[in-house]
Enzyme design. Structure first.
Site, mmCIF file in Angstrom:
data_model
loop_
_atom_site.group_PDB
_atom_site.id
_atom_site.type_symbol
_atom_site.label_atom_id
_atom_site.label_comp_id
_atom_site.label_asym_id
_atom_site.label_seq_id
_atom_site.Cartn_x
_atom_site.Cartn_y
_atom_site.Cartn_z
ATOM 1 N N HIS A 93 0.756 -1.199 0.039
ATOM 2 C CA HIS A 93 0.073 0.146 -0.013
ATOM 3 C C HIS A 93 1.016 1.278 0.086
ATOM 4 O O HIS A 93 1.837 1.286 0.501
ATOM 5 C CB HIS A 93 -0.974 -0.036 1.153
ATOM 6 N N GLU A 161 -4.089 2.128 -7.182
ATOM 7 C CA GLU A 161 -4.490 3.136 -6.109
ATOM 8 C C GLU A 161 -3.601 4.709 -6.434
ATOM 9 O O GLU A 161 -2.541 4.450 -5.944
ATOM 10 C CB GLU A 161 -4.302 2.536 -4.756
HETATM 11 P P1 13P Z 1 -9.755 6.019 0.346
HETATM 12 O O1 13P Z 1 -10.991 5.156 -0.068
HETATM 13 O O2 13P Z 1 -9.842 6.697 1.865
HETATM 14 O O3 13P Z 1 -9.368 6.961 -0.385
HETATM 15 O O4 13P Z 1 -8.798 5.035 0.628
HETATM 16 C C1 13P Z 1 -8.318 4.085 -0.419
HETATM 17 C C2 13P Z 1 -7.201 3.181 0.008
HETATM 18 O O5 13P Z 1 -6.178 3.470 0.346
HETATM 19 C C3 13P Z 1 -7.612 1.745 0.136
HETATM 20 O O6 13P Z 1 -6.363 1.007 0.367
#
Ligand code: 13P
Length: 242
Positions: A93, A161
């Site tokens: 992450h 992401e």
């Molecule tokens: P948000 O949905 O709070 O933007 O976070 C996304 C995330 O990092 C999920 O791993």
């Protein structure tokens, strides 16, 4: 589809119990087609596991150690997560790549441990705002894929992401998500990987934008942060997913 809720560093024990019970209750009263997985803080995995144990909701961890055992104070290893019934572990992450200085090599080792202990790593990749603005997003992600994904014949999931979309309320245009997903799908093909590997999108997902995200061609699901702490909105998105 997989709808995954990453709780990050949130909840006390009572809140973890209430959140998992509410999601379970909401989903029990509705029909849904997707797989739902929740990712509580490691210390509450057992608590949440006891609540969801007779349901279809899957359990995952937010991270795992690059080590299996030994003198690594504070680490939690893949076999330990497996002992507690985790099906998945998130690895790489951006909050760990950036906040904890984890390299692609670290992410690779974590993903390999998760695979070797019969769980499925959700391997995160994402570009920052500068990379995106300078037109380097595709190259940055390709480099992360090359270096973070073990080439062994085990199941894994990729979560795209964009760092600038996490917690910001901003999401990329559908065109740029599709462009990124096409590149990732092509990368998987070129690497001789299974074409069924899911690609998730994460970053500021809410019930307002979920519907248009579901129209992305290669979308295999969503990785949801903030909204996964709201049991009603999270459950609505789960029910909306096909
Ligand atoms: P948000 O949905 O709070 O933007 O976070 C996304 C995330 O990092 C999920 O791993």
């Amino acid at each position: 589809m997989l709808i995954a809720g990453n709780w990050k560093l949130n909840c006390n024990i009572k809140e973890a119990e209430d959140l998992s019970s509410s999601i379970l209750n909401n989903l029990n009263h509705n029909s849904y087609k997707s797989e739902i997985a929740i990712f509580p803080p490691t210390i509450y995995i057992e608590t949440v596991s006891n609540i969801i144990k007779n349901s279809n909701i899957s359990l995952g961890a937010q991270d795992c150690s690059i080590n299996i055992s030994g003198a690594y104070t504070g680490d939690v290893s893949a076999p330990m997560l497996n002992d507690f019934g985790c099906k998945y572990s998130i690895v790489g992450h951006s909050e760990r790549r950036n906040g904890k200085y984890e390299s692609n090599k670290d992410v690779y080792l974590k993903a390999k441990n998760v695979m070797e202990y019969n769980m499925i790593p959700i391997i995160c990749v994402g570009e920052n705002a500068k990379d995106r603005d300078e037109g380097n997003a595709l190259n940055i992600i390709k480099n992360q894929l090359d270096k973070s994904i073990p080439k062994i014949n085990k199941e894994f999931i990729i979560a795209y992401e964009p760092i600038w979309a996490i917690g910001s309320g901003k999401i990329p245009t559908l065109d740029s998500i599709n462009e990124m997903f096409n590149m990732i799908r092509q990368w998987l093909l070129n690497s001789g990987m299974n074409n069924n590997i899911k690609i998730l999108y994460g970053g500021s997902v809410n019930k307002g934008n979920a519907k248009e995200l579901f129209s992305c061609k290669h979308l295999g699901g969503l990785l949801i942060g903030g909204v996964s702490l709201n049991p009603n909105e999270f459950s609505e998105i789960c029910i909306m997913a096909s």
